[in-house]
Enzyme design. Structure first.
Site, PDB file in Angstrom:
ATOM      1  N   HIS A 133       0.798  -1.232   0.000  1.00 21.00           N
ATOM      2  CA  HIS A 133       0.000   0.000   0.000  1.00 21.00           C
ATOM      3  C   HIS A 133       0.835   1.288   0.000  1.00 21.00           C
ATOM      4  O   HIS A 133       0.533   2.244   0.729  1.00 21.00           O
ATOM      5  CB  HIS A 133      -0.970   0.000   1.185  1.00 21.00           C
ATOM      6  N   HIS A 207      -9.645   2.145   0.244  1.00 19.10           N
ATOM      7  CA  HIS A 207      -9.616   1.019   1.174  1.00 19.10           C
ATOM      8  C   HIS A 207     -10.748   1.085   2.202  1.00 19.10           C
ATOM      9  O   HIS A 207     -10.548   0.757   3.382  1.00 19.10           O
ATOM     10  CB  HIS A 207      -8.253   0.990   1.874  1.00 19.10           C
ATOM     11  N   GLU A 344     -11.384  -3.646  -2.916  1.00 21.54           N
ATOM     12  CA  GLU A 344     -10.410  -2.666  -3.400  1.00 21.54           C
ATOM     13  C   GLU A 344     -10.181  -2.914  -4.886  1.00 21.54           C
ATOM     14  O   GLU A 344      -9.531  -3.899  -5.259  1.00 21.54           O
ATOM     15  CB  GLU A 344      -9.089  -2.836  -2.631  1.00 21.54           C
TER      16      GLU A 344
HETATM   17  C1  GLA Z   1      -5.188  -5.102   2.261  1.00 23.69           C
HETATM   18  C2  GLA Z   1      -4.345  -6.303   2.312  1.00 23.69           C
HETATM   19  C3  GLA Z   1      -4.588  -7.029   3.598  1.00 23.69           C
HETATM   20  C4  GLA Z   1      -4.358  -6.123   4.778  1.00 23.69           C
HETATM   21  C5  GLA Z   1      -5.218  -4.911   4.646  1.00 23.69           C
HETATM   22  C6  GLA Z   1      -4.942  -3.933   5.752  1.00 23.69           C
HETATM   23  O1  GLA Z   1      -6.489  -5.398   2.013  1.00 23.69           O
HETATM   24  O2  GLA Z   1      -4.542  -7.164   1.225  1.00 23.69           O
HETATM   25  O3  GLA Z   1      -3.729  -8.136   3.686  1.00 23.69           O
HETATM   26  O4  GLA Z   1      -3.018  -5.737   4.818  1.00 23.69           O
HETATM   27  O5  GLA Z   1      -4.997  -4.290   3.410  1.00 23.69           O
HETATM   28  O6  GLA Z   1      -4.954  -4.538   7.007  1.00 23.69           O
END
Ligand code: GLA
Length: 379
Positions: A133, A207, A344
């Site tokens: 991210h 997100h 997402e």
């Molecule tokens: C994304 C990732 C997850 C986790 C979340 C935040 O969705 O794929 O594995 O890291 O973000 O907790």
């Protein structure tokens, strides 16, 4: 690089009606209020957009975070359906990306390394040995410039951010614009655009964690999920795709017809074990390009429905497996395991190291342009 015909996308949305609208007597409006200061002393604000049905969305220019989204159930009763905090402080203390804009690269890049034009770039390993991210200080922690930009479709907030050459290890000055529009069809539309002055990679998403029964009101296992995907990208133990596009047929990943999220989540399945539940990229049957349905979620008690449309080729379905009751969110609600789910929209994880996946490379002179719509109704 992806290009979409926005006019066609808008046309598609304009012709798709949503469910009955509660008569709230509301009118379109935007309200701005101070939301506090970051650790660096920068003031940030909170905008609340209201459409003519009384649907509201609140967005702060800290991380471009959607802090609240209030939509009606089948009786017309409104509830906030996204996880988050009442005050900026909760976000500043650190959180699992609630409601935030994710960039420069949403999802994981194996070992935080990729090669572009023969040059290897090194990014922060902030998720085990992998990069997640956008790094230590991704777009979710940036203070964005904001401008109210209401248009024919409804109130809108335009956020812009210049991610400097070398920020978090990524090449090129990336100029990013994200526009949140709340339409009178009860849609939150997110239009992302970006340009660069050097070859770079980009993969932007939002997100938000949803619970259509209302934030903090139990787990999301009873929600009925449909994902318009025949395939998904299986992962290794570090959640990096193996490169395979695997058919969902006969697996707990088959959401082509509505199934309760919880129906198979605890099945003995290596992929579910790696994710601690669902935490996987689905390969959308649309192939990306034009705005097309990605998912539909129905919460049977409230009757709330959320449809997700996107121009992206993939969607990460994450079931809040890492939530563990240590976070207290809005209204004092404790967020336990699987109290929210994320959809997402994205290009596939680790694409910079997977030449067979759709490209995430953006070059000078090109424009990155994607759209995702979260549409709410009730049945
Ligand atoms: C994304 C990732 C997850 C986790 C979340 C935040 O969705 O794929 O594995 O890291 O973000 O907790």
């Amino acid at each position: 690089m992806r290009t979409i015909i926005l006019a066609a996308a808008l046309g598609l949305m304009a012709t798709s009606a949503c469910g009955p609208r509660p008569e709230s007597g509301a009118r379109q409006q935007m309200k701005k209020e101070p939301f506090g200061q970051t650790q660096d002393g920068l003031p940030v604000d909170l905008w609340t957009l209201t459409n003519k049905n009384g649907v509201t969305v609140s967005i702060t220019n800290y991380g471009g975070i959607v802090t609240a989204l209030s939509v009606p159930d089948r009786t017309g009763a409104f509830k906030d359906v996204v996880l988050g905090f009442d005050a900026l402080d909760g976000y500043l203390k650190g959180h699992p990306y609630f409601g935030a804009i994710i960039g420069r690269y949403g999802n994981r890049i194996a070992k935080g390394r990729f090669t572009l034009n023969g040059v290897e770039y090194k990014l922060a390993p902030n998720n085990g040995e992998n990069h997640l991210h956008g790094g230590v200080r991704g777009f979710d922690k940036a203070v964005w410039s904001a401008r109210e930009a209401p248009g024919p479709d409804g109130p809108a907030l335009e956020l812009t951010y210049l991610s400097k050459d070398g920020e978090e290890g990524y090449p090129g000055n990336l100029s990013v614009k994200v526009v949140y529009t709340l339409t009178d069809n009860n849609e939150l539309r997110i239009d992302y655009t970006a340009t660069t002055d050097k070859d770079t990679i980009v993969n932007l998403t939002n997100h938000s964690y949803f619970n259509l029964a209302g934030q903090g009101e139990g787990d999301i296992l009873g929600h009925e999920m449909t994902i318009f995907a025949d395939k998904f990208t299986p992962v290794d133990a570090g959640l990096i795709p193996t490169g395979e596009l695997r058919s969902v047929e006969g697996t707990p990943f088959d959401f082509r017809k509505p199934v309760a999220i919880g129906a198979r989540i605890n099945d003995r399945d290596q992929q579910l074990e790696y994710g601690g539940g669902y935490d996987h990229n689905f390969v959308l049957s649309s192939g990306g390009g034009a705005l097309a349905p990605a998912a539909r979620v129905y919460e049977p008690v409230s009757g709330r429905v959320m449809e997700v449309l996107t121009t992206e080729p993939g969607v990460q379905f994450y079931t809040g497996n890492f939530l563990d009751g240590t976070i207290t969110g809005k209204g004092g609600k404790v967020y336990r395991r699987r109290y929210g789910f994320c959809l997402e929209t994205q290009h596939f994880p680790d694409s910079p190291n997977k030449p067979e996946f759709p490209s995430v490379v953006l070059r000078p002179g090109e424009e990155y342009r994607t759209t995702t719509v979260y549409r709410f109704s009730a049945q």
